[in-house]
Design an enzyme around this catalytic site. Sequence first.
Site, PDB file in Angstrom:
ATOM      1  CG  ASP A 108      64.036 -19.325   0.830  1.00  0.00           C
ATOM      2  OD1 ASP A 108      63.873 -19.189  -0.402  1.00  0.00           O
ATOM      3  OD2 ASP A 108      63.136 -19.738   1.591  1.00  0.00           O
ATOM      4  CB  SER A 117      64.133 -22.503 -12.630  1.00  0.00           C
ATOM      5  OG  SER A 117      64.395 -21.721 -13.774  1.00  0.00           O
ATOM      6  CB  THR A 118      64.798 -16.857 -12.043  1.00  0.00           C
ATOM      7  OG1 THR A 118      64.568 -17.158 -13.424  1.00  0.00           O
ATOM      8  CG2 THR A 118      65.821 -15.731 -11.938  1.00  0.00           C
ATOM      9  CG  HIS A 119      63.208 -18.219  -5.463  1.00  0.00           C
ATOM     10  ND1 HIS A 119      63.762 -17.297  -4.583  1.00  0.00           N
ATOM     11  CD2 HIS A 119      62.821 -19.284  -4.703  1.00  0.00           C
ATOM     12  CE1 HIS A 119      63.694 -17.782  -3.340  1.00  0.00           C
ATOM     13  NE2 HIS A 119      63.136 -18.989  -3.377  1.00  0.00           N
ATOM     14  CG  HIS A 162      57.940 -19.259  -4.866  1.00  0.00           C
ATOM     15  ND1 HIS A 162      56.960 -18.445  -4.342  1.00  0.00           N
ATOM     16  CD2 HIS A 162      58.895 -19.367  -3.896  1.00  0.00           C
ATOM     17  CE1 HIS A 162      57.303 -18.082  -3.101  1.00  0.00           C
ATOM     18  NE2 HIS A 162      58.477 -18.626  -2.818  1.00  0.00           N
TER      19      HIS A 162
END
Length: 355
Positions: free
Chosen positions: A251, A89-91, A87
């Site tokens: 998501d 910023s790449t996700h 979790h």
Amino acid sequence: MSQSQLAVPVPLNDIPSSIAELLNEEECWEFNILELEAATHKRPLSYLGLKIFSAFGVCEFLNCTEATLRSWLQVIEANYHASNSYHNSTHAADVLHATAYFLRKDRVKGSLDQLDEVAALLAATVHDVDHPGRTNSFLCNAGSDLAILYNDTAVLESHHAALAFQLTVRDSKCNIFKNMERTQFRTLRQAIIDMVLATEMTRHFEHVNKFVNSINKPMSSEGSDCEGQASIRNSPENRLLIKRMLIKCADVANPCRPLELCIEWAGRISEEYFAQTDEEKRQGLPVVMPVFDRNTCSIPKSQISFIDYFITDMFDAWDAFASLPGLMENLAENYKYWKNLDEMKCKSLRPPPPP
């Protein structure tokens, strides 16, 4: 890292050519977000955000400058935890990518207006901001400040949505909403909040069943009557269901990505869950996910269960609406990969090298 140490993303026309080249592939599903993560030194969200928001005319819609949008993306990205294995910023960038991909599908485009599109892109960007790398159950069991603040109810999702708006309006230089007309802002804000809250998995089946019953079933019984189909889709209630389903699928789209990406994401989420189990044992808290014990876990089994329980039905429904044959092929191939490993009694991400 403090914000002053972060390299400032430059205007779109000034992006390093290596990054610009990667971003040229942004419209295709096979886009490699992990290469972008490496090329941007773990700041993929700012760069991908600029590219996608520009393509969708977000600045024009919000009546804000690209400089304000850039500052906003930096602030949001800086509030993701690079120390989380999943979790981070790449996700968020990955979910933004999937969101944009879905928004470009004809039937989705034909169902939503520009406010819905902008809300979806902003919601995807902020949907896990300041995620602590622990689940809601962990935070509730630990009696954390956040769990107490949000009364043990949708703790993380409430925090992501609330913090996103706090960070945005805190400083005029990153307030992307400052030039909007009040009524339109209220509508946009409500749509963003609704989508972020829809990512909470405790209401997963409720959201999917509503979509199937209100969108899929009526549309299949309408047959080829396009006008009838459009009227089913375009009511405000049904647009709400489409937006929720869109961000939910974006998501958890990892099992529908090309195999190499699917494997990497599986390793990342497993590591984050292992770290939580380690901490629960250390602190004498209830172990929320006993299968995610790094000493005993079969990653292939956990992926098979996740796909069977959550992914197959949801993506069948989303594919029936949006038409995503490539994703469904990937899903079948990835499922076969995990099944094959499991049949070999292999517990790791990859098969052992041949002797």
